[in-house]
Each structure stands twice: as C-alpha cells, then as structure tokens.
Design a protein around this motif. Structure first.
Motif, PDB file in Angstrom:
ATOM      1  N   ARG A  61       0.997  -1.243   0.139  1.00  0.00           N
ATOM      2  CA  ARG A  61      -0.053   0.139  -0.053  1.00  0.00           C
ATOM      3  C   ARG A  61       0.773   1.242  -0.151  1.00  0.00           C
ATOM      4  O   ARG A  61       0.408   2.363  -0.251  1.00  0.00           O
ATOM      5  N   GLN A  63       3.556   3.210  -1.798  1.00  0.00           N
ATOM      6  CA  GLN A  63       4.202   3.307  -3.050  1.00  0.00           C
ATOM      7  C   GLN A  63       5.365   3.472  -2.807  1.00  0.00           C
ATOM      8  O   GLN A  63       6.381   2.991  -3.748  1.00  0.00           O
ATOM      9  N   GLU A 105     -10.843   1.469   2.656  1.00  0.00           N
ATOM     10  CA  GLU A 105      -9.778   1.948   2.280  1.00  0.00           C
ATOM     11  C   GLU A 105      -8.410   0.755   2.180  1.00  0.00           C
ATOM     12  O   GLU A 105      -7.811   0.744   1.438  1.00  0.00           O
ATOM     13  N   ILE A 108      -9.346  -1.224  -1.017  1.00  0.00           N
ATOM     14  CA  ILE A 108      -8.961  -0.606  -2.140  1.00  0.00           C
ATOM     15  C   ILE A 108      -7.415  -0.082  -2.218  1.00  0.00           C
ATOM     16  O   ILE A 108      -6.729  -0.562  -3.256  1.00  0.00           O
ATOM     17  N   ASP A 109      -6.841   0.117  -1.181  1.00  0.00           N
ATOM     18  CA  ASP A 109      -5.286   0.445  -1.154  1.00  0.00           C
ATOM     19  C   ASP A 109      -4.370  -0.900  -1.596  1.00  0.00           C
ATOM     20  O   ASP A 109      -3.260  -0.736  -2.076  1.00  0.00           O
ATOM     21  N   THR A 110      -5.029  -2.061  -0.846  1.00  0.00           N
ATOM     22  CA  THR A 110      -4.216  -3.262  -1.252  1.00  0.00           C
ATOM     23  C   THR A 110      -4.434  -4.073  -2.427  1.00  0.00           C
ATOM     24  O   THR A 110      -3.581  -4.258  -3.109  1.00  0.00           O
ATOM     25  N   VAL A 112      -6.024  -2.802  -5.365  1.00  0.00           N
ATOM     26  CA  VAL A 112      -6.125  -2.065  -6.428  1.00  0.00           C
ATOM     27  C   VAL A 112      -4.635  -1.409  -6.648  1.00  0.00           C
ATOM     28  O   VAL A 112      -3.938  -1.649  -7.580  1.00  0.00           O
ATOM     29  N   LYS A 113      -4.579  -0.628  -5.761  1.00  0.00           N
ATOM     30  CA  LYS A 113      -3.464   0.291  -5.795  1.00  0.00           C
ATOM     31  C   LYS A 113      -2.311  -0.292  -5.456  1.00  0.00           C
ATOM     32  O   LYS A 113      -1.025  -0.230  -6.066  1.00  0.00           O
ATOM     33  N   LEU A 116      -1.183  -2.190  -8.677  1.00  0.00           N
ATOM     34  CA  LEU A 116      -0.441  -1.060  -9.296  1.00  0.00           C
ATOM     35  C   LEU A 116       0.948  -0.670  -9.114  1.00  0.00           C
ATOM     36  O   LEU A 116       1.846  -0.578 -10.173  1.00  0.00           O
ATOM     37  N   TYR A 117       1.054  -0.373  -7.751  1.00  0.00           N
ATOM     38  CA  TYR A 117       2.373   0.113  -7.405  1.00  0.00           C
ATOM     39  C   TYR A 117       3.423  -0.852  -7.884  1.00  0.00           C
ATOM     40  O   TYR A 117       4.312  -0.627  -8.294  1.00  0.00           O
ATOM     41  N   LYS A 120       3.866  -1.425 -11.454  1.00  0.00           N
ATOM     42  CA  LYS A 120       4.743  -0.107 -12.178  1.00  0.00           C
ATOM     43  C   LYS A 120       6.267  -0.239 -11.927  1.00  0.00           C
ATOM     44  O   LYS A 120       7.042   0.004 -12.625  1.00  0.00           O
ATOM     45  N   THR A 155     -13.090  -4.086  -5.880  1.00  0.00           N
ATOM     46  CA  THR A 155     -11.827  -4.192  -6.096  1.00  0.00           C
ATOM     47  C   THR A 155     -11.361  -5.126  -7.041  1.00  0.00           C
ATOM     48  O   THR A 155     -10.515  -5.194  -7.832  1.00  0.00           O
TER      49      THR A 155
END
Length: 252
Positions: A61, A63, A105, A108-110, A112-113, A116-117, A120, A155
C-alpha cells in the motif's frame, strides 16, 4: 534454473504456497509480505529445496516503499521472469450503507493500488528484456457480485479489468499477462475479513471441501510452464461444491 519469480503477500495462504511451488519448478524466489518472521521461515523452506530466496518486508500500500524495494534489488535479482500479484484481502462484509470506511480503504489500497504500485515498479525490468509473465490473483468476486461484498467485489472487478488492460498494453513486449480467479479457498482470508473472529471464519468453510492454497499454486505453476507461445489468460477455479459466488452445497 527456470528463472526468478516475485510473489507478493507470501507470508501465508496462496502466496506462501505459490512461492514454494514455484521453487519446486526451479525458480529462485523473491518473497514480500508484512510479517518478517514468516518471510524468514519461508526463505528457509525454499533454500532447503536448493533454490535461492530473497525476502523483503513490504506493505504494497506504500508506493514509496514499493519503489525503493525495486530500486534496491541487486542487478542479478532484477531479471524477474514471473510476477505474482497475490497481496490482497477482504475486510468486512455487509450492506454498503453500513460500510466501514477503514475496511474500504484497506481493500482499495491493497487490492487495487498495491497491485498497480508493484506492477509499475517491476514491469520496466520485463519490458527492457522483452520477456516476462505477470499473474494477478483475482477472485470469483471479480466475475460476479454477491450480497455484502460491494467494495470487495469492486476491487476484484478492477483486478479483472486491469489484467485485460495490461495484456493489451504489454503485448508488444512479448509479456504474458494472466489472471487466476479462485472461489472459496480456506486460508486466513476469512479470518482477516471478520477482524480475527475465528468462529465466523470457520463457519465460512463448514460443511464442504473448500479449495486449498496449494490448488491455486498448482494453477500458477500450470500457467508459467506453458510453452512461450501459450498464454492461459484467465482461470476461474471453484471447489466442486461451489457453483457460483453464492451457491454452495453444504452438508449439515
């Protein structure tokens, strides 16, 4: 050696089983997760199989921490052939109007984000070599919704869409992108979802034979061992007793 595989969320359940199975397939393993003591235990198990293992305590979570992790990898460990985006969780279950913002939160943070982190940070290692395989661990909740699953469903639908989008974007680099969408797997999943309530977690899997973490690890191994011209793009895996997200045959 088959190559190097990075598995996130490797401290238990599907992530741990996948790291061990990929070691059996000849991969050296980079394992990340939030519980350092469990990572160290996993490293010992992998090394007894004759494979190398690097462990790194990491919360996907955050980044900046994810990017620092990627930047600090020794050059020989940056040649990642397989990325398994496994880190994920469900938190809470109930009507959306009664939803807990902290639960939302965290998911979503774990789910999805975090995915993505990590993607990337690692994808440039693959695009530079025009080689790699990304496997995102989704869920039947990314194929259909069920009562009380609202934000978790959202998610995992995002994981499904991101997987398809990544496959399109990375095709020119020869990178395979796949998803595995499990049904009910008996891991720490429900214990986390119900904030440590062991009774509720046990009730989730009572009366039928759920999937095991090793079943999903088998599927990961199948995907990564296909010939280079074959990409098993999507796998929905259910226990025999489960027909849909909400239809499960349970014995009393």
């Amino acid at each position: 050696m088959a190559g190097i595989a990075l598995v996130t969320g490797a401290t238990s359940g599907i992530g741990e089983a996948t790291a061990l199975r990929l070691a059996d397939e000849g991969y050296d393993i980079i394992a990340t997760g939030r519980r350092e003591n469990r990572l160290n235990t996993l490293r010992e198990k992998i090394e007894t199989k004759g494979r190398k293992c690097m462990v790194y305590p990491l919360d996907v979570r955050v980044q900046s921490d994810v990017q620092n992790f990627a930047n600090r990898l020794p050059d020989e460990w940056k040649k990642i052939d397989v990325l398994v985006n496994n880190a994920g969780l469900a938190a809470g279950k109930g009507p959306i109007q009664e939803g807990n913002l902290d639960h939302w939160e965290r998911m979503i943070d774990t789910n999805v984000k975090g995915l993505l982190y990590v993607s990337k940070a690692i994808i440039p290692f693959m695009t530079s070599r025009k080689k790699g395989h990304i496997i995102n661990i989704g869920s039947i909740a990314g194929k259909e919704v069920y009562p009380g699953g609202n934000v978790y469903n959202g998610t995992k639908h995002a994981v499904d869409a991101l997987t398809r989008g990544m496959r399109i974007d990375l095709i020119e680099y020869g990178i395979r992108v796949s998803q595995i969408a499990p049904g009910m797997v008996e891991t720490e999943f429900s214990l986390v979802r119900f904030d440590g309530d062991q009774q509720k977690a046990d009730e989730t899997y009572h009366g039928f034979d759920p999937l095991l973490a090793e079943d999903i690890a088998d599927a990961v191994a199948y995907q990564v061992t296909r010939p280079p011209h074959v990409n098993v793009a999507d796998m929905l895996i259910l226990p025999t007793a489960q027909a849909s997200a909400i239809v499960v045959k349970k014995e009393e």
